[in-house]
Design a protein around this motif. Structure first.
Motif, PDB file in Angstrom:
ATOM      1  N   MET A  77       0.840  -1.202   0.000  1.00 46.44           N
ATOM      2  CA  MET A  77       0.000   0.000   0.000  1.00 46.44           C
ATOM      3  C   MET A  77       0.872   1.247   0.000  1.00 46.44           C
ATOM      4  SD  MET A  77      -3.349   0.701   0.085  1.00 46.44           S
ATOM      5  CE  MET A  77      -4.181  -0.605   1.007  1.00 46.44           C
ATOM      6  N   ALA A  78       0.750   2.042  -1.052  1.00 46.01           N
ATOM      7  CA  ALA A  78       1.561   3.254  -1.175  1.00 46.01           C
ATOM      8  C   ALA A  78       1.123   4.300  -0.158  1.00 46.01           C
ATOM      9  CB  ALA A  78       1.444   3.823  -2.583  1.00 46.01           C
ATOM     10  N   VAL A  91      -6.842   0.124  -4.440  1.00 46.72           N
ATOM     11  CA  VAL A  91      -6.892  -0.885  -5.501  1.00 46.72           C
ATOM     12  C   VAL A  91      -5.493  -1.330  -5.901  1.00 46.72           C
ATOM     13  CG1 VAL A  91      -7.557  -1.313  -7.898  1.00 46.72           C
ATOM     14  CG2 VAL A  91      -9.134  -0.108  -6.368  1.00 46.72           C
ATOM     15  N   ASP A  92      -4.603  -0.379  -6.133  1.00 40.44           N
ATOM     16  CA  ASP A  92      -3.227  -0.742  -6.493  1.00 40.44           C
ATOM     17  C   ASP A  92      -2.584  -1.578  -5.396  1.00 40.44           C
ATOM     18  OD1 ASP A  92      -3.494   0.680  -8.831  1.00 40.44           O
ATOM     19  OD2 ASP A  92      -2.259   2.386  -8.194  1.00 40.44           O
ATOM     20  N   GLY A  93      -2.806  -1.176  -4.143  1.00 48.37           N
ATOM     21  CA  GLY A  93      -2.197  -1.890  -3.026  1.00 48.37           C
ATOM     22  C   GLY A  93      -2.719  -3.308  -2.879  1.00 48.37           C
ATOM     23  N   LEU A  94      -4.030  -3.498  -3.067  1.00 47.47           N
ATOM     24  CA  LEU A  94      -4.594  -4.835  -2.922  1.00 47.47           C
ATOM     25  C   LEU A  94      -4.136  -5.764  -4.046  1.00 47.47           C
ATOM     26  CD1 LEU A  94      -8.216  -3.978  -1.739  1.00 47.47           C
ATOM     27  CD2 LEU A  94      -6.373  -4.983  -0.389  1.00 47.47           C
ATOM     28  N   LEU A 162     -13.777  -6.628   1.014  1.00 49.44           N
ATOM     29  CA  LEU A 162     -12.514  -6.509   0.285  1.00 49.44           C
ATOM     30  C   LEU A 162     -11.548  -7.623   0.677  1.00 49.44           C
ATOM     31  CD1 LEU A 162     -11.797  -2.663   0.358  1.00 49.44           C
ATOM     32  CD2 LEU A 162     -12.575  -4.032  -1.585  1.00 49.44           C
ATOM     33  N   LEU A 163     -11.445  -7.889   1.981  1.00 54.11           N
ATOM     34  CA  LEU A 163     -10.516  -8.929   2.414  1.00 54.11           C
ATOM     35  C   LEU A 163     -10.959 -10.302   1.929  1.00 54.11           C
ATOM     36  CD1 LEU A 163      -7.976  -9.703   3.888  1.00 54.11           C
ATOM     37  CD2 LEU A 163      -9.272  -9.767   6.035  1.00 54.11           C
ATOM     38  N   LEU A 201     -15.604  -0.069  -5.469  1.00 57.94           N
ATOM     39  CA  LEU A 201     -15.298   1.088  -4.619  1.00 57.94           C
ATOM     40  C   LEU A 201     -15.688   2.427  -5.238  1.00 57.94           C
ATOM     41  CD1 LEU A 201     -11.785   0.037  -3.271  1.00 57.94           C
ATOM     42  CD2 LEU A 201     -13.970  -0.044  -2.070  1.00 57.94           C
ATOM     43  N   THR A 202     -15.904   2.477  -6.547  1.00 58.00           N
ATOM     44  CA  THR A 202     -16.225   3.752  -7.203  1.00 58.00           C
ATOM     45  C   THR A 202     -17.604   4.245  -6.758  1.00 58.00           C
ATOM     46  OG1 THR A 202     -14.870   3.227  -9.131  1.00 58.00           O
ATOM     47  CG2 THR A 202     -16.571   4.902  -9.415  1.00 58.00           C
TER      48      THR A 202
END
Length: 203
Positions: A77-78, A91-94, A162-163, A201-202
């Motif tokens: 996760m950034a 999203v990128d992190g997941l 999400l998880l 998520l949007t």
């Protein structure tokens, strides 16, 4: 995906030294063939020292998995950055986290040699690493609600969904992958995961 517990005494650096020894033992021979004597010898401590902190090998391996899985998640996760929406970071992190988790040598060793260790945390109960991941996700979702990039909703419920989603990809991706078909290889399926998460998520 590890038991909800904390060891007793011992500084963080001392514990890390022992957990490093456990990791080396497990990577060498797997969990079932690792003994507390092996760990103590590799860590340069007595077995009694280990028993004072951990009741058994399973709890020791549990703390190791918790440390490793949380490290994967936090690295994936950034940090917040100007101009980057929180939804994008999530999203990128997941997606990156799923890839990193599946490539992690400890995860690969456990799946190949001791997969039964993971079953309780898939079928029966949450573990310490899952609780920590839920907390990380909830914090990120609250940021996304605040900046408007994440669909409003019940934060804890969204975090759990999400998880559940990324956990299924992390654990079962290879059962659905055909690396000889570019439309069904792991990269393509992770691309679908990205789309799924974005649309979920949007706002």
């Amino acid at each position: 995906m590890t038991p909800i517990r904390h060891n007793g005494s011992g500084s963080g650096s001392d514990n890390d030294h022992v957990l490093d020894a456990v990791r080396d033992c497990v990577l060498a021979v797997g969990v079932r063939r690792t003994t507390l004597a092996d760990v103590a010898r590799r860590a340069g401590v007595s077995r009694m020292t280990l028993y004072r902190r951990w009741p058994d090998l399973r709890s020791l391996v549990g703390d190791l998995m918790t440390r490793e899985w949380i490290d994967v998640a936090t690295r994936a996760m950034a940090e917040p950055a100007p101009g980057t929406a929180t939804r994008t970071r999530i999203v990128d992190g997941l997606v990156a986290g799923v890839g990193a988790f599946r490539a992690h040598p400890l995860f690969r060793k456990i799946v190949d040699v001791d997969p039964e260790l993971l079953l309780p945390y898939v079928l029966d109960r949450r573990g310490a690493s899952q609780e920590a991941l839920l907390a990380l996700l909830a914090d990120a979702l609250r940021e996304g609600h605040a900046d408007g990039s994440v669909r409003p909703g019940h934060t804890e419920r969204q975090a759990r969904v999400l998880l559940l989603t990324v956990q299924s990809f992390a654990l079962s991706l290879r059962t659905m992958t055909d690396e000889d078909d570019p439309e069904l290889d792991s990269a393509a399926l992770l691309g679908e995961l990205r789309t799924l998460l974005e649309r979920t998520l949007t706002p």
